[in-house]
Design an enzyme around this catalytic site. Sequence first.
Site, PDB file in Angstrom:
ATOM      1  N   GLY A  52      -5.159   0.714  17.372  1.00  0.00           N
ATOM      2  CA  GLY A  52      -6.145   0.888  16.311  1.00  0.00           C
ATOM      3  C   GLY A  52      -6.952   2.156  16.388  1.00  0.00           C
ATOM      4  O   GLY A  52      -7.929   2.335  15.648  1.00  0.00           O
ATOM      5  N   GLU A 100      -1.544  -0.300  22.788  1.00  0.00           N
ATOM      6  CA  GLU A 100      -0.489  -0.143  21.790  1.00  0.00           C
ATOM      7  C   GLU A 100      -0.824   0.890  20.711  1.00  0.00           C
ATOM      8  O   GLU A 100      -0.923   0.567  19.527  1.00  0.00           O
ATOM      9  CB  GLU A 100      -0.214  -1.492  21.122  1.00  0.00           C
ATOM     10  CG  GLU A 100       0.255  -2.573  22.079  1.00  0.00           C
ATOM     11  CD  GLU A 100       0.299  -3.946  21.445  1.00  0.00           C
ATOM     12  OE1 GLU A 100       1.022  -4.794  21.962  1.00  0.00           O
ATOM     13  OE2 GLU A 100      -0.401  -4.172  20.418  1.00  0.00           O
ATOM     14  N   GLY A 114      -0.065   3.597  17.945  1.00  0.00           N
ATOM     15  CA  GLY A 114       1.075   3.906  17.085  1.00  0.00           C
ATOM     16  C   GLY A 114       0.735   5.069  16.188  1.00  0.00           C
ATOM     17  O   GLY A 114       1.256   6.177  16.325  1.00  0.00           O
ATOM     18  N   ARG A 170       0.191   4.209   0.682  1.00  0.00           N
ATOM     19  CA  ARG A 170      -1.072   3.877   1.327  1.00  0.00           C
ATOM     20  C   ARG A 170      -2.286   4.127   0.422  1.00  0.00           C
ATOM     21  O   ARG A 170      -3.318   3.485   0.576  1.00  0.00           O
ATOM     22  CB  ARG A 170      -1.236   4.629   2.648  1.00  0.00           C
ATOM     23  CG  ARG A 170      -0.213   4.195   3.706  1.00  0.00           C
ATOM     24  CD  ARG A 170      -0.495   4.806   5.069  1.00  0.00           C
ATOM     25  NE  ARG A 170      -1.716   4.282   5.649  1.00  0.00           N
ATOM     26  CZ  ARG A 170      -2.839   4.976   5.774  1.00  0.00           C
ATOM     27  NH1 ARG A 170      -2.915   6.222   5.342  1.00  0.00           N
ATOM     28  NH2 ARG A 170      -3.903   4.433   6.314  1.00  0.00           N
ATOM     29  N   CYS A 187       6.952   5.208 -12.551  1.00  0.00           N
ATOM     30  CA  CYS A 187       6.499   4.752 -13.859  1.00  0.00           C
ATOM     31  C   CYS A 187       5.339   3.773 -13.678  1.00  0.00           C
ATOM     32  O   CYS A 187       5.446   2.583 -14.007  1.00  0.00           O
ATOM     33  CB  CYS A 187       7.656   4.114 -14.607  1.00  0.00           C
ATOM     34  SG  CYS A 187       7.311   3.834 -16.355  1.00  0.00           S
ATOM     35  N   GLU A 188       4.270   4.268 -13.111  1.00  0.00           N
ATOM     36  CA  GLU A 188       3.042   3.516 -12.851  1.00  0.00           C
ATOM     37  C   GLU A 188       1.863   4.477 -12.982  1.00  0.00           C
ATOM     38  O   GLU A 188       1.838   5.511 -12.314  1.00  0.00           O
ATOM     39  CB  GLU A 188       3.034   2.937 -11.423  1.00  0.00           C
ATOM     40  CG  GLU A 188       4.057   1.869 -11.143  1.00  0.00           C
ATOM     41  CD  GLU A 188       3.665   0.513 -11.698  1.00  0.00           C
ATOM     42  OE1 GLU A 188       2.482   0.334 -12.052  1.00  0.00           O
ATOM     43  OE2 GLU A 188       4.545  -0.349 -11.776  1.00  0.00           O
ATOM     44  N   TYR A 211       3.055   5.157   8.981  1.00  0.00           N
ATOM     45  CA  TYR A 211       2.951   4.249   7.840  1.00  0.00           C
ATOM     46  C   TYR A 211       3.301   4.907   6.503  1.00  0.00           C
ATOM     47  O   TYR A 211       2.829   4.486   5.456  1.00  0.00           O
ATOM     48  CB  TYR A 211       1.548   3.624   7.769  1.00  0.00           C
ATOM     49  CG  TYR A 211       1.203   2.870   9.015  1.00  0.00           C
ATOM     50  CD1 TYR A 211       1.861   1.690   9.328  1.00  0.00           C
ATOM     51  CD2 TYR A 211       0.264   3.357   9.916  1.00  0.00           C
ATOM     52  CE1 TYR A 211       1.582   1.006  10.502  1.00  0.00           C
ATOM     53  CE2 TYR A 211      -0.032   2.675  11.093  1.00  0.00           C
ATOM     54  CZ  TYR A 211       0.636   1.502  11.368  1.00  0.00           C
ATOM     55  OH  TYR A 211       0.360   0.816  12.524  1.00  0.00           O
TER      56      TYR A 211
END
Length: 431
Positions: A248, A290, A292, A330, A361-362, A390
């Site tokens: 984190g 951990e 990442g 994200r 198409c958004e 991510y």
Amino acid sequence: MIAECLSIGANNHLQIGGVDTVELAKQYGTPLYVMDEDQIRKNCRIYKDAVDKYYDGNGLILYASKAFSCMQIYRIMAQEGLGIDVVSGGELYTALKAKFPMEKAYFHGNNKTNDEIELAVKHGVGRIVVDNVFELGRLDAISAKYQKKTKILFRIKPGIDAHTHSFIQTGQIDSKFGVALETGEAMDIIAQAAKLENVEVVGVHCHIGSQIFDLAPFELAAKVMTNFMADVKDKLGLSLSELNLGGGYGIKYLDSHNPVEYDAYIRSVSEVVKDTANSRGISVPKIIMEPGRSIVGPAGITLYTVGAVKEIPNVRTYVSVDGGMTDNPRYILYQSEYSALLANRAGDKPVKPVTIAGKCCESGDLLAEGVMMPEVKAGDTLAVLATGAYNYSMASNYNRIPRPPVVMVSGGKSKVAVKRETYDDLIRNDV
């Protein structure tokens, strides 16, 4: 620059690891993920050196591979002496194919399937982090089938507010992950597991959230978890040897972000763990961490080609690129902020705010809003920074858009780590 692997060349082009990003865009096409392998390895070594130093070698850094998973990243982690954290059968299978040593793999997840558990047990995964009592029973049965005694940790909710986006807070009691301390659930499940023949409880795990800039939540989690380990010994007579404190650690997405140095996280937490263990009369446990995002995030960028610039007077300017929410969801998920610049005019002074829009198409397909940029022209190469974590791992084929390739640079040279998808890849499973 927000990352040390980035620089501006004499030709005013953005460089990553000393390699010209405009030339990379020409060679490999866009959209394009680019990652600096040398920076990734440097980040691994910072963590490994710190855990060795502050825990006298009694620790292990696991790369949280949900941040970015491919065979090459597992090879790098094996070469750098790290373990890995996997959260699905797919990540585990990829690591197996990369010949990663399974004894250094920890398997997480709040709802592992029987097939995933069987894959892990069959191939000798080092630890399975058990999330709930239902999984515990299935793991015990599958371990018996293979005549193995599986070493496990339990995921604990320590009740810590991580001061981050509510979607990425995972340590509080209202979370889909793990078992709670406050209700006695955590103590009960460990007592139950201690009676089973095919599992061995060796430790506990917690993860309080992601993209955290403060030391205090990590220190508090370490204190709470170490005290819980002492409580387990006092009440159950069970000595736990491993404490996995998750990850984190925040990274710099914007100039205004001020993350704590990686080494400082480990040093400060080690002091809390040692003091608490000594005061409670238990041995200092082996510490697992951990990271990442902080290993791969700053080492990556995404390159796009600008297709159109639409200026709406007194409203905003849209800069449309050839990627979008399919390669970086994200922003629409978390409103995550990013830095961006023109890779082909990296040193030019920003003069106006723009909205970077994707091609899906958004109407919500945006990568950033209010980003200060020079005058942007169609055909420019645009770089979004700190996209190593991510982005590829959360990419999709929405609108049947193929996913971009991943190119790694090292020592001034580039190589493909993940190929660009083709239209044939999109229909591969159609019948």
